[in-house]
Scaffold this motif. Structure first.
Motif, PDB file in Angstrom:
ATOM      1  N   GLY A 173       2.548   3.905  14.021  1.00 32.72           N
ATOM      2  CA  GLY A 173       3.620   3.149  13.230  1.00 32.72           C
ATOM      3  C   GLY A 173       4.288   2.357  14.194  1.00 32.72           C
ATOM      4  N   GLU A 174       4.683   2.803  15.339  1.00 34.08           N
ATOM      5  CA  GLU A 174       5.011   1.551  16.101  1.00 34.08           C
ATOM      6  C   GLU A 174       4.309   0.385  16.446  1.00 34.08           C
ATOM      7  OE1 GLU A 174       4.628   5.183  17.019  1.00 34.08           O
ATOM      8  OE2 GLU A 174       6.634   5.599  16.697  1.00 34.08           O
ATOM      9  N   ILE A 190      -2.260   5.402  -0.402  1.00 30.55           N
ATOM     10  CA  ILE A 190      -3.248   5.718   0.722  1.00 30.55           C
ATOM     11  C   ILE A 190      -2.956   5.671   2.387  1.00 30.55           C
ATOM     12  CG2 ILE A 190      -5.228   5.389  -0.600  1.00 30.55           C
ATOM     13  CD1 ILE A 190      -5.838   2.789   0.878  1.00 30.55           C
ATOM     14  N   SER A 191      -1.728   4.962   2.467  1.00 31.21           N
ATOM     15  CA  SER A 191      -1.132   4.432   3.544  1.00 31.21           C
ATOM     16  C   SER A 191      -0.001   5.188   4.140  1.00 31.21           C
ATOM     17  CB  SER A 191      -1.024   2.938   3.718  1.00 31.21           C
ATOM     18  OG  SER A 191      -2.156   2.239   3.398  1.00 31.21           O
ATOM     19  N   GLU A 192       0.308   5.584   5.268  1.00 29.03           N
ATOM     20  CA  GLU A 192       1.383   6.139   5.753  1.00 29.03           C
ATOM     21  C   GLU A 192       2.462   4.692   5.668  1.00 29.03           C
ATOM     22  OE1 GLU A 192       3.197   8.472   9.382  1.00 29.03           O
ATOM     23  OE2 GLU A 192       1.154   9.110   8.778  1.00 29.03           O
ATOM     24  N   LYS A 193       1.817   3.704   6.444  1.00 36.73           N
ATOM     25  CA  LYS A 193       2.634   2.536   6.447  1.00 36.73           C
ATOM     26  C   LYS A 193       1.750   1.483   5.983  1.00 36.73           C
ATOM     27  CE  LYS A 193       6.211   3.423   9.884  1.00 36.73           C
ATOM     28  NZ  LYS A 193       7.146   3.147  10.801  1.00 36.73           N
ATOM     29  N   PHE A 194       2.192   0.382   5.813  1.00 34.48           N
ATOM     30  CA  PHE A 194       1.430  -0.805   5.275  1.00 34.48           C
ATOM     31  C   PHE A 194       2.295  -1.983   5.302  1.00 34.48           C
ATOM     32  CE2 PHE A 194      -0.119  -3.984   2.325  1.00 34.48           C
ATOM     33  CZ  PHE A 194      -1.482  -4.137   2.789  1.00 34.48           C
ATOM     34  N   SER A 195       1.733  -3.141   5.762  1.00 35.47           N
ATOM     35  CA  SER A 195       2.398  -4.276   5.479  1.00 35.47           C
ATOM     36  C   SER A 195       1.603  -5.553   5.253  1.00 35.47           C
ATOM     37  CB  SER A 195       3.599  -4.476   6.476  1.00 35.47           C
ATOM     38  OG  SER A 195       3.042  -5.274   7.801  1.00 35.47           O
ATOM     39  N   TRP A 252      -2.624 -11.391   7.557  1.00 34.94           N
ATOM     40  CA  TRP A 252      -3.010 -10.152   7.706  1.00 34.94           C
ATOM     41  C   TRP A 252      -2.365  -9.024   7.214  1.00 34.94           C
ATOM     42  CZ3 TRP A 252      -5.238 -10.466  12.950  1.00 34.94           C
ATOM     43  CH2 TRP A 252      -5.386 -11.894  13.445  1.00 34.94           C
ATOM     44  N   GLN A 253      -3.381  -8.088   6.814  1.00 31.37           N
ATOM     45  CA  GLN A 253      -2.855  -6.709   6.137  1.00 31.37           C
ATOM     46  C   GLN A 253      -2.773  -5.699   7.449  1.00 31.37           C
ATOM     47  OE1 GLN A 253      -4.464  -5.698   2.424  1.00 31.37           O
ATOM     48  NE2 GLN A 253      -5.643  -7.515   2.366  1.00 31.37           N
ATOM     49  N   LEU A 254      -1.731  -5.014   7.498  1.00 25.10           N
ATOM     50  CA  LEU A 254      -1.662  -4.096   8.835  1.00 25.10           C
ATOM     51  C   LEU A 254      -1.406  -2.603   8.079  1.00 25.10           C
ATOM     52  CD1 LEU A 254       0.974  -5.974  10.693  1.00 25.10           C
ATOM     53  CD2 LEU A 254      -1.284  -6.042  10.807  1.00 25.10           C
ATOM     54  N   ASN A 255      -2.246  -1.750   8.572  1.00 23.55           N
ATOM     55  CA  ASN A 255      -2.441  -0.592   7.900  1.00 23.55           C
ATOM     56  C   ASN A 255      -2.268   0.518   8.837  1.00 23.55           C
ATOM     57  OD1 ASN A 255      -2.863   1.182   5.244  1.00 23.55           O
ATOM     58  ND2 ASN A 255      -4.931   1.550   6.428  1.00 23.55           N
ATOM     59  N   MET A 256      -1.727   1.449   8.352  1.00 23.65           N
ATOM     60  CA  MET A 256      -1.683   3.182   9.164  1.00 23.65           C
ATOM     61  C   MET A 256      -2.080   4.184   8.001  1.00 23.65           C
ATOM     62  SD  MET A 256       0.774   5.093  11.836  1.00 23.65           S
ATOM     63  CE  MET A 256       1.395   6.264  10.794  1.00 23.65           C
ATOM     64  N   MET A 257      -3.162   4.730   8.007  1.00 24.22           N
ATOM     65  CA  MET A 257      -3.610   5.557   7.249  1.00 24.22           C
ATOM     66  C   MET A 257      -2.778   6.958   7.231  1.00 24.22           C
ATOM     67  SD  MET A 257      -5.991   4.119   5.336  1.00 24.22           S
ATOM     68  CE  MET A 257      -7.021   5.539   4.384  1.00 24.22           C
TER      69      MET A 257
END
Length: 126
Positions: A79-80, A104-109, A119-124
């Protein structure tokens, strides 16, 4: 050998963008930069998280630029990392989707950087 390589077309900002990306993403590096006689980038390769990307400066002015309809999707390890990338890429750019969780993502932007690249930033979710 990588069979599909993202290719970015800039108008005089290719080297600046490459240096920004390789300083923003960990495990990234400039591989090659070849210059035109006028100092603009003729051809360059660099890596982002092991993915090769190519870039050039257009030799002509054209009526198009980048669009969010095509974006670079980045899997973040934490996440960081996602938050740091989000803030760096959005600086002088714009936020298309703020940091949030998704089904589906813990964090997404989703951000568009100062050069217009999306840019799509993803943390599953774990």
């Amino acid at each position: 050998m990588q069979k599909v390589t993202p290719f970015l077309l800039f108008e005089g900002k290719a080297e600046e963008a490459i240096r920004f990306y390789t300083s923003t993403f960990k495990d990234s590096e400039v591989k090659t930069i070849l210059y035109q006689e006028n100092g603009m980038v003729l051809h360059a390769t660099f890596t982002i998280k092991g993915q090769t990307v190519m870039a050039i400066d257009s030799i002509i002015e054209h009526g198009f630029t980048f669009t969010p309809a095509l974006s670079l999707f980045i899997e973040c390890d934490s996440g960081e990392e996602l938050e740091e990338l989000h803030h760096k890429l959005a600086d002088n750019g714009k936020v298309l989707m703020p940091i949030a969780d998704t089904p589906i993502s813990e964090k997404f932007s989703w951000v568009e950087d100062r050069y217009g690249v999306s840019w799509q930033l993803n943390m599953m979710k774990k």
